[in-house]
Design an enzyme around this catalytic site. Structure first.
Site, PDB file in Angstrom:
ATOM      1  N   CYS A 177      24.941   5.382   8.480  1.00 23.67           N
ATOM      2  CA  CYS A 177      24.616   3.961   8.622  1.00 23.67           C
ATOM      3  C   CYS A 177      25.762   3.177   9.224  1.00 23.67           C
ATOM      4  CB  CYS A 177      24.263   3.372   7.276  1.00 23.67           C
ATOM      5  SG  CYS A 177      22.880   4.209   6.542  1.00 23.67           S
ATOM      6  N   THR A 205       0.848  -1.192   0.000  1.00 21.81           N
ATOM      7  CA  THR A 205       0.000   0.000   0.000  1.00 21.81           C
ATOM      8  C   THR A 205       0.881   1.238   0.000  1.00 21.81           C
ATOM      9  OG1 THR A 205      -1.745  -1.167   1.167  1.00 21.81           O
ATOM     10  CG2 THR A 205      -1.781   1.240   1.296  1.00 21.81           C
TER      11      THR A 205
END
Lengths: 399, 399
Positions: free
Chosen positions: B324, B237
């Site tokens: 990261c 979605t």
């Protein structure tokens, strides 16, 4: 004109209290959770907190929750991540025919990679018989995935029984709980599952946040590689506001679950009168063992899409099959797998109720629905066939 | 205390004008874009509109944009999706040592699947020499991926030259433009790339939205299977508010790019005075051909993490290596690949400026930084070694 949103299985409105919780992370607390400074720490705290809240929803440890961007991602991650992690032990995977496309198409991807997949049949109510699971298991089976409930027909599957079979055979068991998590009580220990997928927007949380429960100690190959987010299991800068929102939505779901279920069931039972408001309207899915606010039907001699359009013109928003397939314009594989003939499956309509629906919404639908059916049957190419006493009633759906 | 956010490469604050654009999709326009009714149509319109806006940012067609949930997802999708789609033509992939972990770790995943990967070396400024690309190509090469710019050292790579080499050999070329898209002008036709990754939060859009440009006609295997979203190329979605926000942020980036670049460069050049404010501070990356607001250094005899903590206590937020990897506490592979010794690489500090930084921010940093360095060197175990005239200046970084 009244607006009745009866498509909660496609997506829920975002709870305004959840949005309030998200707002600081769109504004002053915008930092990257991996940063070493205070601004990043607040974002990290929000994620840690949400992890506890989501874990509470299913009775897991916080460390067993891996955030994703959607239920579909969680399903892909589970199916492919476990199949790959265990491929040296075997390359046979079992899924049911009731699964969402994110499971079915992941299974097809695995087939292309040399895996063998068994697609379990279901009965006329869409129930997977645990005995068929037992019979499908072979020496090479490493993973079984069966949905907790079908979003299309509302049927709740006997997950506890199937998980017990898997556990006995030392096979990993995953359930897609996108339609159930936050909507009915779930306890992963009680269910006995190893992995479980969730999506925040299915319980009044934001779009863009999902999660996979991964039992402690279970090895899984990442779907998205990169940085060390989510303990190296899912890379990408965290969508902090969405994750914080998912956590808050989970907290509300826990606290308000009983009243939401009672409300959903009561209105749904009222809505079921639709069956007698027009002829040849058949309930699909299990008559009792189904999602609380879920009412799905096949209407003979009418296309689901036509019903949706006419209902939409009256301010009633419903679905035909799953949201992900509704624009694919094919008869739903889920309905076909339940033995519903292709023609009848085209007449699928799904009403899914939510916490903000009212008795008046249902009254409005009950008043408008027969007119929609009447009008469509007047112009239906199958028009002549409908309404013959007893014939539609013999339909396979209710046999 | 003054707060100076100098870590735009980790994430940007969300532009409040972008948040305004997102709000309706958190409220009344919450529908699922795949739904057949008006509510879903508004959501679908928002996505269509955002697709045009993001395409404008890079000069592509709207139909060539696939939305993802992050730059990392776009990178995984590109590398693995193309390698798998073309595996019958060959199983050799080329990436550079300057790549983000989402590329490097995807490459390692491909190695486990039987692919051979060549990791291109770089020069002392972090530049990939197009000639090394040419020499790395073999008959089996199907894909080359080189980052548009390094978020760690700011160096902009000669993408146009490398892409031309790939095109001549009929090899697909991907560039990770997460650090550049929305920050410097990009035209995919001019660059000659086949795929290009972007992340909204790198240009004042929301977290949770990224995109992959996929040249028309190029076949790519999905990373996330499921429904028919994104033309069947990326299921789940849609995160409508985030996608709408990414579109609006792209529009602002196009309109304001020149002034943002000028502002970033001017402040960055001022910040470079840091080099002379303390001894043995070395610029990393290319001295000229680098991201506008990007200033990265290695400071001798000091740990990057210690600098971050002391600066943070003074309200200055910077990074050490990539976001990261900053908590992975390893010397950055990117710095090591540039020939920077491991000890010096530990002293990495990265300041990345944004549109809302001011001259006063820079003045504040220039005043505080020497004190931080002085204090840390006083307690450094390497303390005795520092400050010997000329020695640090001979460091490989600036040779």
């Amino acid at each position: 004109m009244r607006k009745c949103y009866f498509d909660h299985v496609a997506t829920n409105p975002l709870d305004s209290r959840v949005l309030d919780e998200m707002m600081p992370y769109f504004k002053e607390e915008f930092g990257n959770p991996l940063s070493m400074y205070e601004l990043g720490s607040k974002a990290k705290e929000a994620i840690d907190n949400a992890r506890v809240q989501v874990a509470s929803l299913i009775g897991s440890k916080a460390s067993e929750i891996v955030f994703t961007a959607s239920g579909a991602e969680a399903n892909n991650f589970a199916l492919r991540g476990i199949a790959l992690a265990r491929q040296n032990e075997g390359k046979h995977v079992i899924v049911s025919k009731m699964e969402h496309h994110s499971i079915l198409n992941s299974a097809r991807f695995l087939e292309k990679m040399g895996f063998v997949v068994t697609y379990l049949p279901v009965d006329k109510h869409g129930v997977v018989d645990p005995d068929t699971v037992k019979r499908a298991i072979i020496k090479d089976t490493t993973l079984i995935s069966v949905t907790h409930a079908s979003s299309e027909v509302g049927t709740i599957e006997p997950i506890k029984e199937i998980a017990a079979i898997a556990r006995e055979k030392k096979i990993i068991f995953h359930t897609d709980a996108v339609a159930t998590a936050g909507n009915i009580p779930i306890n992963i220990k009680d269910l006995g599952v190893d992995l479980l997928s969730m999506a925040a927007h299915q319980f009044y949380g934001p779009k863009g946040a999902g999660a996979l429960y991964v039992r402690e100690g279970l090895r899984i190959v990442p779907l998205i590689y990169g940085g060390i987010q989510e303990n190296g299991r899912r890379a990408g800068t965290e969508n902090v506001p969405a994750i914080a929102g998912m956590g808050k939505a989970a907290e509300f779901a826990v606290n308000e679950m009983n009243s939401r279920i009672e409300h959903g069931r009561r209105l749904r039972d009222k809505l079921l009168k639709i069956k007698s408001s027009a002829e040849n309207v058949h309930l699909t899915g299990h008559p009792e063992n189904r999602l609380p606010g879920h009412a799905s039907f096949c209407v003979e001699f009418i296309e689901g899409e036509a019903m949706l359009l006419l209902l939409s013109a009256k301010g009633v928003y419903a679905a035909s099959g799953s949201a992900c397939s509704s624009k694919a314009l094919k008869a739903s594989p889920v309905l076909l797998s339940m033995g519903i003939p292709s023609g009848l499956a085209q007449g699928s309509i799904v009403f899914t109720l939510g916490k903000d629906n009212t008795d008046d919404d249902i009254e409005y639908l009950l008043a408008e629905f027969p007119q929609v059916i009447k009008r469509l049957r007047e112009i239906s190419p199958y028009g002549k066939g409908w309404g013959i006493e007893g014939e539609g009633g013999q339909c396979i759906v209710q046999k």
